[in-house]
Design a protein around this motif. Sequence first.
Motif, PDB file in Angstrom:
ATOM      1  N   ILE A  27      -5.470  11.230 -48.926  1.00 35.76           N
ATOM      2  CA  ILE A  27      -4.168  11.777 -49.315  1.00 35.76           C
ATOM      3  C   ILE A  27      -3.109  11.405 -48.281  1.00 35.76           C
ATOM      4  O   ILE A  27      -2.010  10.944 -48.608  1.00 35.76           O
ATOM      5  N   GLY A  51       0.367  16.570 -61.863  1.00 35.16           N
ATOM      6  CA  GLY A  51      -0.066  16.045 -60.585  1.00 35.16           C
ATOM      7  C   GLY A  51       0.812  16.516 -59.442  1.00 35.16           C
ATOM      8  O   GLY A  51       0.322  16.904 -58.375  1.00 35.16           O
ATOM      9  N   GLY A  75      -0.628  19.105 -57.008  1.00 37.29           N
ATOM     10  CA  GLY A  75      -0.811  18.352 -55.778  1.00 37.29           C
ATOM     11  C   GLY A  75      -0.069  18.951 -54.597  1.00 37.29           C
ATOM     12  O   GLY A  75      -0.538  18.897 -53.457  1.00 37.29           O
ATOM     13  N   LEU A  91      -0.170  12.703 -54.409  1.00 39.01           N
ATOM     14  CA  LEU A  91      -0.175  14.044 -54.997  1.00 39.01           C
ATOM     15  C   LEU A  91      -1.260  14.176 -56.059  1.00 39.01           C
ATOM     16  O   LEU A  91      -1.874  15.240 -56.214  1.00 39.01           O
ATOM     17  N   GLY A  92      -1.512  13.092 -56.790  1.00 39.76           N
ATOM     18  CA  GLY A  92      -2.572  13.126 -57.791  1.00 39.76           C
ATOM     19  C   GLY A  92      -3.943  13.339 -57.168  1.00 39.76           C
ATOM     20  O   GLY A  92      -4.765  14.099 -57.686  1.00 39.76           O
ATOM     21  N   SER A 147      -4.498  14.862 -54.338  1.00 44.96           N
ATOM     22  CA  SER A 147      -4.479  16.258 -53.893  1.00 44.96           C
ATOM     23  C   SER A 147      -4.737  17.219 -55.048  1.00 44.96           C
ATOM     24  O   SER A 147      -5.516  18.173 -54.923  1.00 44.96           O
ATOM     25  N   ALA A 148      -4.102  16.967 -56.191  1.00 36.30           N
ATOM     26  CA  ALA A 148      -4.260  17.846 -57.353  1.00 36.30           C
ATOM     27  C   ALA A 148      -5.686  17.852 -57.874  1.00 36.30           C
ATOM     28  O   ALA A 148      -6.157  18.877 -58.393  1.00 36.30           O
ATOM     29  N   CYS A 149      -6.375  16.733 -57.746  1.00 35.62           N
ATOM     30  CA  CYS A 149      -7.717  16.607 -58.313  1.00 35.62           C
ATOM     31  C   CYS A 149      -8.833  16.947 -57.330  1.00 35.62           C
ATOM     32  O   CYS A 149     -10.004  16.960 -57.720  1.00 35.62           O
ATOM     33  N   CYS A 191      -6.734  20.973 -54.411  1.00 35.92           N
ATOM     34  CA  CYS A 191      -6.200  22.107 -55.171  1.00 35.92           C
ATOM     35  C   CYS A 191      -7.301  22.941 -55.826  1.00 35.92           C
ATOM     36  O   CYS A 191      -7.320  24.174 -55.674  1.00 35.92           O
ATOM     37  N   ALA A 223      -3.775  12.579 -63.444  1.00 36.59           N
ATOM     38  CA  ALA A 223      -4.016  13.990 -63.109  1.00 36.59           C
ATOM     39  C   ALA A 223      -4.326  14.846 -64.324  1.00 36.59           C
ATOM     40  O   ALA A 223      -5.164  15.756 -64.253  1.00 36.59           O
TER      41      ALA A 223
END
Length: 575
Positions: free
Chosen positions: A130, A316, A320, A468-469, A471-473, A476, A529
């Motif tokens: 990330i 995302g 994210g 950010l994608g 991080s979101a997957c 998070c 995402a």
Amino acid sequence: MTAPAAAALTALVAVLGLTAARGVHGRRTACTTSDLLVASRGVTPWWNASAIGGEYISAASFLGTAGLVLAYGADMLWLPIAATAGHVLLLALVAAPLRSSGAYTISDFAEWRLGSRAVRHIVTGCVCFIGWFYLLPQYQGAGVTLRVLTGAPAWTGWAVVVAVTLALVLSGGMRSITAVQAVQFWVKLAAVAVPAVALLGMWHMSGGGHGPLGDGIPRFERTTRVHVRTDVTVTVPADVTVTARGRVDGARHHGDPVRLPAGRHTIARGTDVVFPAGTAAPHAEQLPVQDGGTWATPFGRGEEHGLYRTYSAMLGVLLGTMGLPHILMRYYTSPSGSAARRTAAFVPVLLALFYVFPTLYGTLGRIYAPDLLMTGDTDATLLLLPRRMLPGTPGALLTGLITAGAFAAFISTSCGLAVAIGGTLAQCARRTGPAAFRAGVVAALAAPLALLPAIGPQGAAGLVTMALGVSACSLCPLLVLGIWWRGLTPAGAAAGLLTGGGLAITAGLTRLFHTAAPGWPAALLAEPALLIAPTAFATTIAVSLCSLHFSPPSGPRGPSIVDKCVRLLHRIRLA
């Protein structure tokens, strides 16, 4: 040296001087691990919120948002909205519990919550990817800024950001960069707000009758020479005769007239093309050709799988933001959980105030900088508008102010990422003290430099959306379920991280080095995402439920960690 170049270099020197001055106190007092990683947990809410704003407003926010609005229109307004809303979710679900855990990093939290070194190592890998994806646009943005304003090669911008970041972070860590980031947020806000007000006043005084929301597509106001820096394929909206010096559609020209019928054309690197006044601006092949009404209408351009792309990008960015390691690490610097909650409440207000202005630049760019749609260099919108609208000294001064804000964005975000990655690597290796932290910082900043020459030009916003994608997957789901669900097990967390993080990282790397086939493959690689994040949540829950009664004993420290976590969750719910 031109006036804009002199102003840009002066502004850069001023930013570097301000950065050094604000970091002096931190360098003098930072000597322990707590100082380096969490500033001894003594940062007040308002100061911390300003630092988070300075850290979050990166190259994508400062340069990329205006470029996206110029190129794609109203659809791109969802991204700053999702970014601000992500901090609201961070306030509601993560900020206070994360601070109350007493951890230094997200990896510390994962091991504290689950009692698993394996999960800790997986989280460390996600944090690194990330952070590295997020550092790429900071370097590229710095390279674009110096190239556009001074003609310097891109690597000079990379070198400036790396050198300043190393000087700040290696000497003072989090304590040193907190004051720098807090002050730089207000520098960035002034750097976009003051020129925006001046340029809007200029546009109004000029009549504004040919506004950006007219019926047609963007046109060159006057005879315009466009220098093409990289090989580009463009869509010409209407037949036009230009003067070309270089290679167009495979044929070499030496300043002679060339007729370009409407349609697709290729222009080689180094070519100069002169367009007559009133000509409809060609668009780079990857950018949509839109009239004013389509540009101003969400989902109006009819892009292939546009609805999926928009909602996937929003998800995302929204999720994210909750897992960004350099933002979460700032909440560890709060004195208490309640202070972290107050900090998180201030941040959306500051971001909403900032995001008003890049949108205005993107709108004005449709009138005064349509050539950027042809070259695809839309990240330069902010940098070029003052010179286009206010030639002479006023434009040069505003360009210098914007340059100061741009480098403040690159440096403050890079500092936060370096601290987050360096601290995570040092803690994962079970090494404490300044030496291990500084080695981690060097590794954090060096890895993206190896990728930059290979990936070629990339939009800042697209690169940050990719980070950010991931991080979101990955992070998070771990944070939300780790804080609010007692049933999370080490096996479930590991499965979710490997599934979500692995797929998102694979999609990001594929997007960097390969061009996907049109249709769903391109849409899924660009914005994964919406598909991967629910899969990561579902995998984490399913594996946790299956392993809940079959997990092996966690060792002598395991039960105390779990019991402590359960008590914390109970106190949070009561509060």
